[in-house]
Design a protein around this motif. Structure first.
Motif, PDB file in Angstrom:
ATOM      1  N   ARG A 189       7.015  40.999  34.368  1.00 57.72           N
ATOM      2  CA  ARG A 189       6.175  41.482  35.470  1.00 57.72           C
ATOM      3  C   ARG A 189       6.995  42.039  36.625  1.00 57.72           C
ATOM      4  O   ARG A 189       6.448  42.433  37.650  1.00 57.72           O
ATOM      5  N   TYR A 191       8.942  40.533  38.724  1.00 54.54           N
ATOM      6  CA  TYR A 191       8.969  39.748  39.949  1.00 54.54           C
ATOM      7  C   TYR A 191      10.414  39.618  40.437  1.00 54.54           C
ATOM      8  O   TYR A 191      11.347  39.496  39.629  1.00 54.54           O
ATOM      9  N   SER A 195       8.933  39.232  45.777  1.00 58.10           N
ATOM     10  CA  SER A 195       7.578  39.330  45.222  1.00 58.10           C
ATOM     11  C   SER A 195       6.658  38.286  45.841  1.00 58.10           C
ATOM     12  O   SER A 195       7.058  37.145  46.079  1.00 58.10           O
ATOM     13  N   VAL A 197       2.883  37.051  44.872  1.00 61.06           N
ATOM     14  CA  VAL A 197       1.898  37.214  43.807  1.00 61.06           C
ATOM     15  C   VAL A 197       0.574  36.570  44.211  1.00 61.06           C
ATOM     16  O   VAL A 197       0.534  35.383  44.548  1.00 61.06           O
ATOM     17  N   THR A 247       2.462  41.781  46.706  1.00 66.06           N
ATOM     18  CA  THR A 247       3.122  42.830  45.924  1.00 66.06           C
ATOM     19  C   THR A 247       2.600  42.921  44.497  1.00 66.06           C
ATOM     20  O   THR A 247       2.864  43.905  43.812  1.00 66.06           O
ATOM     21  N   ALA A 248       1.913  41.889  44.010  1.00 64.20           N
ATOM     22  CA  ALA A 248       1.392  41.884  42.652  1.00 64.20           C
ATOM     23  C   ALA A 248       0.165  40.992  42.608  1.00 64.20           C
ATOM     24  O   ALA A 248       0.082  39.992  43.330  1.00 64.20           O
TER      25      ALA A 248
END
Length: 251
Positions: A189, A191, A195, A197, A247-248
């Motif tokens: 992913r 990361y 990151s 999440v 960020t995700a």
């Protein structure tokens, strides 16, 4: 993240050594409006106290099985890492009757009574508050944990090749396998230590546990863990992503 880390507790220790003040878990409950932010140091302190409760007052030993009847919640993250610190198998949604210990939220108290071993109940109220009325037959986590020590040392070294995590329909993972899978997910992913999440996934599968705790921890990043995220309007969710510098997004 350290290449020598072989248990989830090792990952937390490495995060603590790298930057204790950075945010690690930010928790939202969109049914209550709760928001809690825990730095690495704060989460590690909760983990140490909980591990001391497990090893001391509850007399749990490496290899014992703890049924965790808990949702995706910051206190569940604490219990997962505390079990790893002691060498206890954390069985998410496990059978209390087949466990040495059960840790339950307020909605599964009756189910948890099937455990013949120690029983611990979490109110899951904002800021880790106590139950208004202590549930009969259970230790109230919020009452028991504050007096525990802030540092933890296991009586025996934790074996990374022993079972550490289980969840319905997926068998068991050793501590080393949890770390390996978390690292793989983090790499897949993309990361990184910056990151952040956002996850609204439940903790009843590897995907939820990885996104909501293990993969960001393995990457040196952080997680915005959301319970009852389906109650949030799309525009409010986008505002959260912006305000929390997400960020995700998982799930």
């Amino acid at each position: 993240m350290n290449a020598t880390d072989r248990t989830p507790a090792d990952l937390l220790r490495s995060a603590l050594a790298a930057d204790p003040s950075r945010p690690l878990v930010t928790f939202y409950d969109d049914a209550t409006g709760e928001r809690v932010e825990l730095s690495v140091a704060t989460l590690a302190n909760w983990v140490a106290k909980t591990a001391n409760l497990l090893q001391g007052d509850l007399a749990v030993q490496p290899g014992d099985r703890a049924a965790l009847l808990l949702p995706a919640h910051w206190q569940t993250a604490v219990w997962l890492l505390a079990c790893s610190s002691v060498g206890v198998l954390a069985d998410m949604g496990g059978d209390p009757a087949a466990s040495d210990l059960v840790v339950t939220g307020p909605d599964t108290l009756e189910e948890a009574r099937a455990c013949r071993g120690e029983r611990v109940a979490l109110s899951l109220r904002p800021l880790g508050a106590r139950f208004p009325e202590p549930p009969s037959g259970f230790a109230d986590y919020a009452v028991e944990v504050p007096g525990q020590g802030d540092r933890f040392a296991p009586f025996a070294p934790v074996d990374p090749d022993e079972p550490a995590l289980a969840f319905a329909g997926a068998g068991e993972l050793t501590a080393a396998q949890v770390v390996e899978r978390a690292r793989t997910d983090a790499a897949t992913r993309e990361y990184t230590p910056v990151s952040r999440v956002l996850s609204g996934l439940p903790f009843d599968s590897w995907d939820g546990l990885s996104a909501g705790l293990f993969a960001p921890l393995a990457a040196g990043g952080s997680v915005v863990l959301c319970r009852h995220l389906d109650r949030l309007a799309p525009e409010a969710l986008e505002q959260r992503r912006e305000s929390e510098r997400v960020t995700a997004t998982a799930g």
